[in-house]
Design an enzyme around this catalytic site. Sequence first.
Site, PDB file in Angstrom:
ATOM      1  N   HIS A 579      40.217 -44.793 -27.223  1.00  0.00           N
ATOM      2  CA  HIS A 579      39.113 -44.449 -26.466  1.00  0.00           C
ATOM      3  C   HIS A 579      39.690 -43.811 -25.419  1.00  0.00           C
ATOM      4  CE1 HIS A 579      35.204 -43.889 -25.389  1.00  0.00           C
ATOM      5  NE2 HIS A 579      34.856 -45.129 -24.522  1.00  0.00           N
ATOM      6  N   ASP A 583      36.246 -40.057 -27.596  1.00  0.00           N
ATOM      7  CA  ASP A 583      34.862 -40.578 -27.164  1.00  0.00           C
ATOM      8  C   ASP A 583      34.037 -41.001 -28.303  1.00  0.00           C
ATOM      9  OD1 ASP A 583      35.804 -40.098 -24.623  1.00  0.00           O
ATOM     10  OD2 ASP A 583      34.893 -38.089 -24.667  1.00  0.00           O
TER      11      ASP A 583
END
Length: 608
Positions: A579, A583
């Site tokens: 992450h 995204d």
Amino acid sequence: MAQVDVEMPKMGESITEGTVIAWHKQPGDEVEQDEILLEIGTDKVDTEVPSPKGGVLTETLVEEGDTVEVGTIIATLDTDTAAAEVDADDAPPAEAPADDEAAADEAADDASDADAEDDAEATPPETNSEEAASPAPSGDEVEVVMPKMGESITEGTVVAWYKDIGEAVAIDETILEIGTDKVDTEVPSPAEGVLTEKLVEEGETVEVGTVVALLASEAEAGSVEPPASDEPDATQETAPEADEAELPSTPPSGDGAVPDADEPQRAPEETITRRGDDGRFYSPLVRSIAKEEGLRMSELESLEGSGRGGRVTKEDVLAYLDEREEAPAAPTSAPERPPRPGRSDEAPPARGDYTVDEGPSDEELRQQYGDRIEVQPMDRMRKMTAEHMVRSKATSAHVTSFAEADVTGLVQLREANKEAFREREGVKLTYTPFFVKAAVEALREHPLLNASVEGDKIVIKHDFHVGIAVAIGNKGLLAPVIRNAGDYNVSGLARKAANVAERARNKELQPDELQGGTFTVTNIGSLGSLMGTPIINQPQVGILATGAIQKRPVVVENDGLGDAISVRHMMYLSLSYDHRIIDGAMGSSFLQRVVTELESFSADADLF
């Protein structure tokens, strides 16, 4: 005068130069064969360079700190001249200083061949039982060397010996097992004969090309007697006279007085041995530093090693010495700043920093849980897996997204072609090549999933090197890499996948085949799992898990005639991604592209 050149050694295909870190010998010093001359370093590893012959070091051609190419002559030896015959400008004083005594001690501790020969001559014939019990076998001597296991692998660790001294071995029969931080490999015998000598102990790490054993090609089994003890240093603790003879003539006084600062300080109660009581191996460099700094064996054993398998490295010893010197000043130092709220002062472990704690003893565990338990120690593969997984979780911010795919057409395609495929290609047609193919097509449209994070930079790879997870029974998991997976159709991927999977289970993989992956696919459905949350294989940023294919009733659209319930082959997909750079929107988009690719396969597709 017989002059021998000492060259900067070759330390792997990709290593072209090395830096001289420290000279252990000076011009005029006598050296024995295999005694350490100097220490060199690369950006990968520091290595000690042994003397190729016995003699006198006449000249050092490279200074400490200089970097030179592999093959450069860095020193010269005179194998015919005694130390006293060296030019007066280079010769040491007639009386050896304390540093030379320490170096001589180190050479004796390493038990070189020259020392062994001198001891045999000095021992009366009636007491030299080992020589009498072990006559030299007839036949040509064959060397067994640490094999090369890939372009970037320069060393290996002896995991286990499968043969003992005196045992007969057939050609290609396994003699020992070696390991790296990636894979374990069995080493076959290069010739038929009898194992006469083991030159490397279990747990010891040596460079590629090092001779690890000797064979007598024409000897018969039983003609070589095994040594009296498997511990090479066992006599050091029971016969301390050798070290006591080298101790300073005036021992430390009761008020804490120590020998002169110019002399190396020694620990009179303990000898620095190759292995501690816990079986941990200490390299010659670590033992040399410990002796020079007056460390006790108990102090070495108390250190938490940062090397492979918890081994104590040079950096660990030097850090301990720095802490010990700074300890008296601790009370006067500034008070420690309290941690800021919401932030941990403990940094995540870097690569190689995490090691599996040995934990409590078996007896302590039984006291805690009772007698109805079974305690199983972790093997090397399990320890490596634990290290890699913990480091990955500490490095990447893991997020997992899920999707579902209707793979009815894929199932029909495989069923219609699997028998003909096996006859034509010689391997089974599994679902794995289809999953890899779908992942590659999704990576083409989502290049950020084929990247790595290097500090504050994102490195996007244009080649698709896809790792496929292979379960090795109950021992662990490996992820061999199919390089340039985007260049193959399903048939090519099937052959590649079958080949690396079989060699992974047979311990035939080279370490390079486990490195360089840019993305990983793990088929957890082959083991019956519906879905999972896989851990990223560092330094990659994504891993795709494919679940079990099951028949389920689902609602499908019927070409404008309304919805209908139909039995379809369905499966779940899960994508774990980093992450820090991926995204949720991109992760979901990648998954949907994989689903589209899998659902595009049909029974009449021409993929072969």
